[in-house]
Design a protein around this motif. Structure first.
Motif, short mmCIF file in Angstrom:
data_model
loop_
_atom_site.label_atom_id
_atom_site.label_comp_id
_atom_site.label_asym_id
_atom_site.label_seq_id
_atom_site.Cartn_x
_atom_site.Cartn_y
_atom_site.Cartn_z
N LEU A 150 27.03 63.91 5.42
CA LEU A 150 26.11 63.87 4.28
C LEU A 150 26.73 64.54 3.07
O LEU A 150 26.41 64.23 1.92
CB LEU A 150 24.79 64.59 4.63
N LEU A 151 27.62 65.49 3.34
CA LEU A 151 28.20 66.28 2.27
C LEU A 151 29.49 65.68 1.73
O LEU A 151 29.85 65.91 0.59
CB LEU A 151 28.51 67.70 2.79
N ASP A 152 30.20 64.94 2.56
CA ASP A 152 31.53 64.46 2.19
C ASP A 152 31.67 63.00 2.63
O ASP A 152 31.84 62.72 3.82
CB ASP A 152 32.58 65.35 2.86
N ALA A 153 31.63 62.10 1.67
CA ALA A 153 31.68 60.67 2.00
C ALA A 153 32.97 60.30 2.70
O ALA A 153 33.01 59.38 3.52
CB ALA A 153 31.52 59.84 0.72
N GLY A 154 34.04 61.04 2.43
CA GLY A 154 35.33 60.73 3.05
C GLY A 154 35.38 61.07 4.53
O GLY A 154 36.31 60.68 5.23
N ARG A 155 34.39 61.80 5.00
CA ARG A 155 34.41 62.22 6.41
C ARG A 155 33.29 61.57 7.22
O ARG A 155 32.99 62.01 8.33
CB ARG A 155 34.29 63.73 6.50
N ILE A 156 32.68 60.56 6.65
CA ILE A 156 31.53 59.95 7.32
C ILE A 156 31.90 59.36 8.67
O ILE A 156 31.22 59.63 9.68
CB ILE A 156 30.89 58.88 6.40
N GLY A 157 32.96 58.56 8.70
CA GLY A 157 33.33 57.91 9.97
C GLY A 157 33.61 58.95 11.04
O GLY A 157 33.12 58.84 12.18
N ARG A 158 34.37 59.97 10.65
CA ARG A 158 34.73 61.01 11.62
C ARG A 158 33.49 61.76 12.10
O ARG A 158 33.36 62.08 13.28
CB ARG A 158 35.71 61.97 10.96
N ASP A 159 32.56 62.03 11.17
CA ASP A 159 31.37 62.78 11.56
C ASP A 159 30.45 61.93 12.43
O ASP A 159 29.84 62.43 13.38
CB ASP A 159 30.63 63.28 10.31
N ASN A 160 30.34 60.65 12.10
CA ASN A 160 29.54 59.78 12.97
C ASN A 160 30.12 59.74 14.38
O ASN A 160 29.40 59.81 15.37
CB ASN A 160 29.48 58.36 12.39
N ASP A 161 31.46 59.64 14.46
CA ASP A 161 32.11 59.65 15.79
C ASP A 161 31.79 60.95 16.53
O ASP A 161 31.51 60.96 17.72
CB ASP A 161 33.64 59.57 15.62
N ARG A 162 31.83 62.04 15.77
CA ARG A 162 31.60 63.36 16.37
C ARG A 162 30.17 63.47 16.90
O ARG A 162 29.95 63.92 18.03
CB ARG A 162 31.85 64.41 15.30
N VAL A 163 29.20 63.04 16.10
CA VAL A 163 27.80 63.11 16.53
C VAL A 163 27.60 62.25 17.78
O VAL A 163 26.96 62.67 18.75
CB VAL A 163 26.85 62.66 15.40
N ALA A 164 28.20 61.05 17.76
CA ALA A 164 28.06 60.16 18.93
C ALA A 164 28.67 60.81 20.16
O ALA A 164 28.09 60.77 21.26
CB ALA A 164 28.72 58.82 18.63
N ALA A 165 29.83 61.45 19.98
CA ALA A 165 30.53 62.04 21.12
C ALA A 165 29.76 63.23 21.69
O ALA A 165 29.64 63.38 22.91
CB ALA A 165 31.94 62.47 20.70
#
Lengths: 255, 244
Positions: free
Chosen positions: A43-58
């Motif tokens: 939510l804070l950094d658009a450049g890290r969205i994919g990585r954060d979504n992966d992290r939440v899923a994991a």
């Protein structure tokens, strides 16, 4: 009991990696079985969205089904936002989409938001918002979005907070696919929301995970001050969240 | 002594609360005194009526209620007269609610009222929150422009200005500004205290919008009263010229 507003925040990743056990401890201690878990870093950094979504899923995948993963996308990423939504809902099996429009700098009324809602309808998942703060997070903006997409369940993540809760009441009353999460308004406002709104579309949440504090020590006794009936508690803490996660809302009213 | 810095015994909507009910809540929570302020309609339009009602409640409370008054800056000269009158009758604090009263805190329309509040040695409680009229940064500029007047930033912008507050507390601290913690999530208060120092943070509940007993219990859990007596009453007492 399902907490409908939590985050997997950076502080947890930094301390625990992808291990959800300590994040789950306060839920267990307070008798909360499941939680809808939204990103924070994305939510804070658009450049890290994919990585954060992966992290939440994991992280959620390691929780024995207790953590229900929700993703986010940034509307300024245009086609990539739609692709990321499909990846999260399809490939990763995430069960909701979260927006924090003022943090993410995108309007609820953007055409791309409509595209995301169409994907939400396709996958049968709710779209959850931070709300209660102008200019991008007004309950009325979300109500009009919900009316444009009657097949999508839209959630006011804070039911208007301290200043826009009366607006949230008006929005909830006139929009049958709009839900209000009791996570933010003061006691007097929550009483009025419960009194005036369709009880079958009210939820409860804590914002657990935004930081490391045990917010349940605050949120639970706060809800106790409302002195809800047993039926209302059952609806808000258990039945409504379960129905939201199953799909489109029923119109039944509980009083 | 615990002093609640902001309560609203009123008759309407979410502030419907009698003086007797407020006193009972104070007894239950262990609050000795409380500032009482006019309700929304009185802050918005019925200033004289509201100030009069609050002053009467205070005078019948045996000293437990500390009366605040409110006047809209849009009342101009008439507003100054109302403020002088309220002060003469015992009002100890001026409440401004920029969103409710329709002005931006930095607007010169408020200058005469703020200047007079300073002359009357009456601190100005400014409601702040996540709206465009009443952000805490606006409150800082307002206070900067009126060094002779003391200000209390009510609610510290509550939730969505949580990123502004550390900067304000660390980099933009002013000798004439205090910070009131009602509507601030309790876990945020210790951080504000660390940044601002214990002489600047003021406890408040915003009763009846919040439950006094609950709010006080939550804050006591994180900030023990015996370690922070100034937060729970000392700072406000000094600000009101009552010693501590």
């Amino acid at each position: 009991m399902i907490d409908c507003h939590t985050h997997w925040g950076r502080a947890w990743t930094e301390r625990d990696g992808l291990d959800p056990r300590r994040w789950l401890e306060p839920l267990t201690a307070h008798g909360v079985q499941r939680a809808m878990v939204m990103p924070e870093e994305g939510l804070l950094d658009a450049g890290r969205i994919g990585r954060d979504n992966d992290r939440v899923a994991a992280v959620c995948a390691r929780s024995d089904g207790r953590m229900i993963p929700c993703c986010t996308v940034n509307l300024w990423m245009r086609e990539e936002a739609a692709r990321e939504t499909r990846r999260c809902l399809g490939d990763l099996g995430m069960r909701g989409i979260k927006f924090h429009p003022w943090l993410q700098g995108g309007s609820v009324s953007s055409p791309l938001m409509d595209e995301v809602c169409e994907l939400a309808a396709e996958y049968g998942v709710p779209v959850l918002f931070h709300d209660g703060t102008p200019p991008f997070c007004l309950p009325s903006q979300m109500a009009l979005l919900a009316r444009r997409h009657p097949g999508v369940q839209i959630v006011l993540g804070h039911s208007g907070l301290f200043e826009h809760w009366r607006e949230a009441i008006a929005a909830l009353k006139g929009t049958p696919n709009l839900w209000g999460c009791l996570c933010g308004p003061h006691v007097a406002a929550m009483r009025e929301i419960v009194r005036q709104c369709d009880l079958s579309r009210l939820l409860w949440g804590t914002d657990h995970g935004y930081g490391l504090a045990d917010v349940y020590q605050y949120r639970f006794p706060l809800m106790d001050t409302l002195r809800l009936s047993d039926a209302a508690r059952q609806a808000i803490f258990d039945d409504n969240p379960a129905r939201l996660l199953r799909g489109p809302a029923s119109a039944s009213k509980i009083r | 002594m615990v002093i609640d810095s902001y309560t609203t015994p009123g008759t309407e909507r979410e502030t419907a609360l009698s003086a007797g009910e407020l006193l009972k809540a104070m007894d239950r929570a262990g609050v000795e005194r409380a500032v009482i302020a006019p309700q929304d309609r009185e802050i918005a339009v019925r200033h004289a009526e509201g100030n009069d009602r609050i002053l009467k409640l205070a005078s019948a409370s045996g000293g437990r209620f500390i009366p605040a008054c409110s006047v809209s800056p849009w009342r101009g000269e008439e507003g100054l007269r109302l403020l002088r009158e309220a002060s003469r009758c015992g009002a100890k604090m001026l409440v401004l609610a920029p969103m409710l009263q329709g002005f931006i805190p930095t607007d010169e329309i408020a200058d005469p009222l703020l200047k007079l509040a300073g002359e009357l040695r009456m601190p100005v409680y400014v409601h702040t929150g996540p709206h465009s009229a009443g952000g805490p940064t606006q409150g800082v500029l307002m206070a900067e422009a009126h060094p002779g007047t003391n200000f209390i930033l009510g609610h510290c912008g509550s939730t969505d200005h949580a990123w502004d507050m550390p900067v304000i507390l660390q980099r933009n601290r002013l000798p004439n500004v205090w910070y009131e913690a009602s509507l601030v999530r309790p876990w945020a208060v210790p951080g504000y205290l660390k940044a601002a120092g214990s002489s600047r943070i003021i406890f408040g509940t915003a009763m009846p919008r919040n439950d006094m007993e609950f709010e006080l219990a939550q804050l006591r859990r994180l900030l023990p009263e015996e370690e922070h007596p100034d937060v729970y009453g000392g700072n406000l007492a000094r600000l009101l010229g009552e010693g501590a």
